[in-house]
Design an enzyme around this catalytic site. Structure first.
Site, mmCIF file in Angstrom:
data_model
loop_
_atom_site.group_PDB
_atom_site.id
_atom_site.type_symbol
_atom_site.label_atom_id
_atom_site.label_comp_id
_atom_site.label_asym_id
_atom_site.label_seq_id
_atom_site.Cartn_x
_atom_site.Cartn_y
_atom_site.Cartn_z
ATOM 1 N N GLU A 138 3.652 14.242 8.765
ATOM 2 C CA GLU A 138 4.101 13.250 9.427
ATOM 3 C C GLU A 138 5.500 13.223 9.824
ATOM 4 O O GLU A 138 6.149 12.636 10.876
ATOM 5 C CB GLU A 138 3.703 11.864 9.024
ATOM 6 N N ASP A 176 -0.954 12.414 5.218
ATOM 7 C CA ASP A 176 -1.114 11.650 4.070
ATOM 8 C C ASP A 176 -2.464 11.408 3.555
ATOM 9 O O ASP A 176 -3.422 11.573 4.277
ATOM 10 C CB ASP A 176 -0.634 10.235 4.289
ATOM 11 N N HIS A 201 -7.270 7.686 -5.225
ATOM 12 C CA HIS A 201 -6.053 8.427 -5.544
ATOM 13 C C HIS A 201 -5.477 8.033 -6.919
ATOM 14 O O HIS A 201 -6.184 7.529 -7.734
ATOM 15 C CB HIS A 201 -4.992 7.749 -4.576
ATOM 16 N N TYR A 217 1.763 9.289 -4.189
ATOM 17 C CA TYR A 217 1.627 8.807 -2.989
ATOM 18 C C TYR A 217 1.573 7.413 -2.960
ATOM 19 O O TYR A 217 0.912 6.638 -4.169
ATOM 20 C CB TYR A 217 0.297 9.148 -2.264
ATOM 21 N N ARG A 236 0.565 4.618 -1.305
ATOM 22 C CA ARG A 236 -0.378 3.649 -0.756
ATOM 23 C C ARG A 236 -1.546 3.810 -1.477
ATOM 24 O O ARG A 236 -2.393 4.702 -1.226
ATOM 25 C CB ARG A 236 -0.494 3.685 0.824
ATOM 26 N N ASP A 246 -5.153 9.500 3.013
ATOM 27 C CA ASP A 246 -5.650 8.233 3.037
ATOM 28 C C ASP A 246 -6.350 8.156 4.428
ATOM 29 O O ASP A 246 -6.373 9.466 5.081
ATOM 30 C CB ASP A 246 -4.751 6.824 2.914
ATOM 31 N N GLU A 298 -5.595 6.758 7.129
ATOM 32 C CA GLU A 298 -4.784 6.747 8.416
ATOM 33 C C GLU A 298 -4.417 8.224 8.513
ATOM 34 O O GLU A 298 -4.422 8.736 9.603
ATOM 35 C CB GLU A 298 -3.471 5.868 8.179
#
Length: 962
Positions: free
Chosen positions: A233, A306, A603, A556, A558, A308, A310
């Site tokens: 990203e 990432d 996670h 990570y 989130r 997740d 998203e």
């Protein structure tokens, strides 16, 4: 069934028509039972012909035989291993069963239907389009599942593993066949004696690329091949990952999302299974073209977004927008950007998980439907640029309802009494200058809880206590073990950073993102992983013995999980043993369970990528904000892996009253002292702003039962009950998490949005609803109470979780939401009243026309405008004055921000005066030359005229909030 329905041979039955947006009588009604045995009335709208459908028993079902509902029995034990693919049987569907055909772009009957189980073990029906032959797929239970054995998770995993191995072996076989064919052709060409050199070159090239011109991934290091493309990203993450992977990988950054729903329209086709319309924004078109060209030339494409939902959606959108070949594309995930984690991820790639993509896509569509359908109503009935959101409106409702609780609160008076006591002096011994004493609180009067409601009652008891004798009646010694807090999740990190560092939620996540994506550590970067068990010498690429470049410092950020990898726990235990001693290491590694409702646990917790990157080691390489946040994460993680603290506790009951006879008053004193510090040597969690303060935790003197005490003084104190506290960002995040509203990635954006839209203001760390917030909340709660609701929002999060797990179809979830929402929307359009919100005056007059200036809200936040708009269009930004005069023109110095949101200080008379400073000006002049002082460090100030450095506070210098 009611009497009315029993005597009515032809009842009028209505159902809601989604096209007419009103209830209509069902025409050509048919009384049937669905596959679960429920009574259903099916027919058509008499106006538009749309199929109408209503569940429920009617008089028309009276003469029909109700079929038994279909049940699929689970066997006690599966008899055999799962087959390579899903088990199947004839579906036994109703004749009108259909599914959407993506090629014909319409619903078609399911031909050759088979009841199957998906790769995740979910019941479904597979068939074919009778027109074009495209495979059709419909989620859900069918009679054909009766008798089929549902594969166990272990069987599904084994089948998937076998399929992956078979595919890999097929690719290897094609590659070997290509090499042999190329070598045979080269040998044949060489025998002819012509073009021997060309044949040899062609053979070498073919051997490297394989039969189909694709690279052979089993080549030895150093061999030349087409570059592999990796897409992440952000540019910072790209830089770190590229350094780790080496020269044979090209890493590109997508800079966030590359595709989204169109901004100018709803972009969701509610009549065709909520099909979204995506578009690449103009600012991303060049980037997508570049990625498409590079992907076409790359040997392999890895999507390393990432880990997740998203990130999974971004990976899928990249494939779609750049037309990347799925056969040459693989997904890799890692939770920390370190050499070991990144290489391990590339050793175990997988395909894009469409269940995760669909969960994120469903969230996006839900938010679009709510926002784009309700917001125009608010624009029309309240004022422009007001908006609603599925999660943000619930957050505003929490803040508004808390404010109303505070407004309705009536304080009540109550009193408390404490006695300062001391042990009696030994006869003949000289009294010390400061006599050791302790305090005890009145807790009971004649066996009942002490309830002192007013001053008169309190003073009467004080008078009695002054004449009383005091004797120890009970001494209780105990032990209390205080466990460390678990490592951070997203919400607990935001809460603790707010309490301890005064960071906003957005500020916390922005700094955590930098720590995750990688920071330049110079030679210190070699240390972090060199000490890992079995990883010595693995800190960087060969030839980079010096500066190893960027290193990801945290995992990570989130996440809602408190899990910790075994490798990280072992490293932390070794570090604690060496740094603090073996007694600080628990016998077994601690395990924590998250308290968040609906936590994914997918996670790890937020932790340092290596405990060897101590705060002292990395401090020279980090800016102040980054260092403070990293130190907090490091301390919390290390403390979470340590032994609990052990406290000695003492509780003493003291009776007061006549020296002889019953004593009616009971006082209690408590004390605590640390016997073994445990994790407290590293970190102690900050108390919540609204938590009640503990009592005096000093240790008490050695008291014995039946010992008499001296009264030194009585301390009556008046109190008033307090209303519930206003939310801070930290407590609002905690409330959202506890109620299952939103997910780790949504907390910070939600809180930022409600402030940017002018619904909530942050003053002295507390969140206050504005007048606009009250008005919009009341309208939404009145007309959309089922949607702007804590319970509904939390339930929707659970549906999204089931979609991500492959247990629920995303179209079904949207359809269940949409039908009642359309009904509420139609009622709101007809009944929502017009509301006028007065603009807040600033107390100043417009310098152009003399009318009052007011505060307004626009696309970019709050600003000042003339109340005589549109006749007078005078506007200006809201300037925060710092209370210091400009050294060049004597105007006011104010806070300003650059285009990149960096704070600086400038003159209010800009552009006539161009004075500016990156550091905060101080009101006290320089003691050397009288020039302007600005903050240099936390304890010093520097003069901009003579350069003299002055301690802050000396000579009257004051930092004012820094």
């Amino acid at each position: 069934m009611s009497d009315d329905s029993a005597i009515s041979p032809a009842p009028v039955i209505e159902a809601y028509c989604v096209k007419c947006r009103i209830k209509r009588e069902i025409q050509h009604a048919q009384f049937v039972f669905n596959v679960r045995g429920q009574p259903v009335t099916r027919g058509a709208c008499p106006v538009c012909g749309t199929t109408l459908f209503r569940l429920g028993d009617t008089a028309g079902h009276a003469g029909l035989t109700r079929p038994a509902p279909v049940k699929i029995e689970k066997p006690a034990q599966p008899a055999a291993a799962a087959p390579a693919g899903p088990t199947s049987a004839p579906a036994g569907l109703p004749a009108d069963a259909s599914a959407y055909c993506v090629k014909c772009k319409t619903r078609r009957p399911l031909g050759e239907a088979q009841a199957v189980f998906t790769a995740r073990g979910v019941r479904a029906v597979r068939g074919a389009c009778p027109v074009c032959g495209t495979t059709l797929f419909r989620m859900g239970e069918a009679p054909g599942h009766l008798g089929l054995v549902k594969p166990t998770p272990a069987q599904l995993k084994a089948a998937a593993h076998s399929k992956a191995i078979a595919e890999h072996q097929a690719v290897q076989a094609k590659t070997r066949a290509g090499k042999k064919a190329a070598a045979a052709q080269a040998a044949k060409s060489a025998k002819t004696g012509a073009g021997k050199k060309a044949a040899a070159a062609q053979a070498a090239k073919s051997a490297k690329t394989g039969a189909h011109g694709k690279p052979d991934n089993s080549r030895q290091p150093g061999a030349t091949t087409r570059t592999r493309l990796v897409i992440v990203e952000s540019p910072a993450k790209a830089k770190t990952v590229e350094r780790i992977l080496g020269r044979n990988y090209r890493v590109r950054a997508s800079v966030g999302h590359v595709r989204d729903l169109l901004r100018s329209q709803l972009s969701v086709d509610t009549d065709h299974d909520f099909r979204p319309t995506y578009r690449v924004p103009n600012e991303k078109k060049d980037l997508v073209r570049q990625i498409k060209a590079e992907a076409a030339q790359a040997a392999q494409v890895f999507l390393a977004t990432d880990p997740d939902r998203e990130g999974e959606a971004i990976a899928w959108h990249l494939m779609e927008a750049a037309a990347i070949d799925p056969a040459a594309t693989q997904r890799v995930i890692f939770h920390e950007i370190t050499p070991d984690a990144v290489r391990a991820a590339f050793d175990h790639p997988r395909a894009v998980d469409m269940d995760l993509v669909n969960a994120q896509q469903t969230r996006r569509i839900l938010d679009r439907l709510v926002g784009y359908k309700i917001s125009p109503l608010l624009w029309d009935r309240v004022r422009s640029r007001t908006s609603a959101g599925r999660v943000q409106s619930v957050a505003v409702r929490l803040v508004v309802e808390r404010e109303r609780e505070i407004q309705a609160f009536v304080a009540e008076e109550y009193w408390s009494i404490e006695a300062e006591l001391a042990q009696k002096l030994v006869v003949g011994k000289r009294a010390p200058k400061e006599r050791p004493s302790f305090r005890a609180r009145l807790v009971r009067i004649r066996g009942e809880e002490a309830d002192l409601a007013n001053e008169a009652d309190t003073l009467g008891i004080v008078a009695a206590l002054e004449q009383s004798s005091y004797q120890v009646s009970k001494v209780k010694l105990g032990e209390r073990r205080r466990k460390p807090a678990p490592p951070f999740t997203t919400s607990t990190l935001q809460q603790e950073a707010s309490r301890r560092l005064a960071f906003t939620a957005r500020q916390t996540m922005a700094n955590a993102q930098i720590l995750y994506e990688g920071v330049e550590l110079g030679n210190a970067g070699q240390i972090g992983h060199a000490g890992d068990a079995g990883n010595a010498g693995n800190a960087g690429n060969a030839g980079n013995a010096g500066n190893v470049g960027n290193i990801g410092l945290i995992t990570y950020m989130r996440t809602d999980s408190t899990n910790v990898a075994e490798v990280a726990q072992n490293q932390a235990r070794d570090f604690i043993r060496q740094r603090y001693g073996a007694e600080f290491v628990p016998e077994t590694p601690p395990q924590y369970k998250t308290r968040a409702k609906g936590a994914q646990e997918a996670h790890e917790a937020i932790r340092p990528t290596s405990v060897l990157y101590t705060p002292d080691l990395v401090r020279p390489y980090l800016k102040r904000e980054l260092f403070r946040l990293y130190e907090l994460i490091w301390q919390r993680f290390v403390a979470s892996q340590m032994e609990p603290a052990v406290m000695d506790t003492v509780s003493v009951d003291i009776e007061a009253g006549p020296a002889a006879g019953d004593r009616p008053y009971l006082l209690r004193a408590t004390g605590v002292r640390v016997r073994f510090a445990g994790f407290l040597v590293v970190y102690e969690e900050t108390r919540d702003e609204d938590a009640l303060a503990d009592g005096d935790e000093r240790w008490l003197p050695a008291l014995q039962e039946d010992e008499w005490l001296d009264l030194l003084r009585l301390l009556p104190e008046q109190h008033f009950t307090q209303p519930p506290p206003r939310y801070t960002e930290a407590t609002l995040v905690r409330t959202l998490e506890e109620n299952g509203i939103g997910r780790p990635s949504t907390y910070a954006p939600t809180i930022s949005t409600i402030q940017q839209r002018g619904y909530v203001e942050r003053r002295e760390k507390r969140l206050f609803p504005t007048e606009l917030g009250f008005v919009v909340n009341d309208l939404l709660v009145k007309h959309f109470s089922d949607i702007i609701d804590v319970g509904f929002t939390a339930q929707m999060e659970e549906h999204l979780d089931r979609i991500a797990d492959g247990e629920e179809a995303w179209v079904t979830v949207l359809r269940r939401f949409w039908e009642p929402f359309v009904h509420s929307l139609a009622q709101a359009e007809a009944g929502m009243e017009q509301v006028h919100v007065d603009s807040e005056p600033t107390g100043e007059l417009c310098e152009k026309c003399g009318h009052a200036l007011v505060f307004k809200h626009g696309r970019f936040g709050k600003f000042i405008a003339c109340s005589n708009f549109p006749t007078c269009r005078n506007t200006k930004p809201i300037l925060v004055k710092v209370g210091v005069a400009c050294p060049e023109c004597s105007g006011e110095l104010v806070e300003r921000k650059t285009r990149r949101n960096r704070l600086f200080y400038g003159c209010v008379n800009y552009p006539k005066c161009n004075f500016s400073s990156w550091t905060r000006p101080l009101p006290t002049p320089c003691p050397q030359c009288g020039g302007l002082l600005t903050v240099a460090t936390k304890t010093t100030a520097k003069c901009i005229r003579c350069g003299a450095v002055t301690p802050i506070g000396e000579g009257g210098a004051n930092e004012h909030g820094q």
